[in-house]
Design a protein around this motif. Structure first.
Motif: not given
Length: 313
Positions: A248-253, A258-263
């Motif tokens: 699951q791609l949660n972020t492209t940053d 830091d911050g949101i990670k993918n899962l």
């Protein structure tokens, strides 16, 4: 990737969860879906690929691995009578992918053939809740210091940054959402095949690459946390041992840790059967190992089928 999944996690800023996500495991465990009714067909599919689909005494892996895949996909398609939306799928072969991203000032790219890609007219819904996604902020990614996490990657000169979902996703193509990647490690010589750990790393990198390219096609190149995460599945096999993955791609940053990670959820090393005996083994005129398939594991087939049904059931 020499260290395997651990290295792929750092490269893709991803948190690993062992086992299948509840959305998929729920399909496996739901008796109302009637998956057990297809178990005998799956066993015949193994027998066909390993014992019958050849004029040789024993088929080689390059023959039976693709044959088994085609047989299992055929069984999955039988469910379209019960779930008509399954007909809104398409298998694409030799589909190329290119995706670029920056990770701690390092420009990275995944590029090449994506195995066999099943596309869908509709995306797979997110499998992690917003609360689970937010909780990934606390996850600390493993580092390899003093070894660079890019130590064994190929270094090339890039003259044009390319993010391309491949010929499968040109404008107007109705099956525009990546659903599941299939990787067949069918080389006869063991040293020519990916080891399970490296295969899982490859599966993760290409699932990530397909999701990232799709995200950039939808939202351009602006790094951001996605309001609607993109889910891409992957299945790898050598014709006996299966690897299952949901990404699951949660972020492209992706620049910082830091911050949101993918899962990613991974269910590793699942045998579909223990042994395929093409000819009986006879010792002192006594059959010690009869010809046939032994140790068939129906749960492995159910997981294959569950990933196929995911997003529809």
């Amino acid at each position: 990737l020499f260290p395997g999944v651990r290295q792929a996690q750092w490269l893709t800023k991803t948190k690993l969860v062992e086992g299948l996500p509840p959305a998929v495991q729920g399909i496996v465990d739901n008796p109302a879906l009637g998956l057990q009714e297809l178990e005998e067909r799956a066993k015949h599919a193994v027998s066909h690929a390993r014992l019958w689909d050849t004029t040789e005494v024993a088929p080689r892996r390059e023959k039976y691995c693709p044959a088994l895949f085609e047989n299992l996909i055929h069984i999955c398609r039988l469910m379209s009578g019960k779930y008509p939306s399954l007909t809104k799928r398409m298998l694409a072969r030799n589909c190329r992918i290119a995706a670029m991203w920056e990770r701690e000032s390092i420009l990275l790219q995944v590029r090449g053939l994506s195995g066999i890609l099943m596309n869908s007219m509709t995306p797979i819904p997110p499998v992690a809740s917003k609360e689970e996604i937010l909780a990934t902020k606390e996850h600390v990614l493993e580092t390899f210091y003093p070894i660079a996490p890019t130590i064994d990657l190929q270094e090339v000169n890039v003259y044009k940054e390319l993010n391309d979902t491949g010929q499968c996703f040109r404008d107007g193509y109705p099956y525009s959402h990546p659903h599941t990647l299939f990787f067949l490690e069918s080389a006869n010589v063991r040293t020519d095949r990916f080891r399970p750990e490296q295969l899982r790393a490859k599966m993760l990198m290409f699932a990530f690459g397909n999701a990232l390219a799709k995200a950039k096609a939808l939202h351009r190149n602006d790094p951001k946390v996605l309001e609607q995460p993109i889910v891409v599945q992957s299945i790898g096999t050598d014709g006996q041992l299966f690897q299952f993955m949901v990404f699951q791609l949660n972020t492209t940053d992706l620049v910082s840790n830091d911050g949101i990670k993918n899962l990613v959820w991974i269910d590793s090393d699942q045998n579909l059967y223990e042994r395929a005996q093409c000819v009986p083994e006879i010792k002192k005129r006594v059959v010690t190992k009869p010809a046939g398939i032994s140790g068939f594991q129906p749960d492995t087939f159910k997981k294959f089928l569950a990933l196929y049904l995911h997003g529809t059931v």
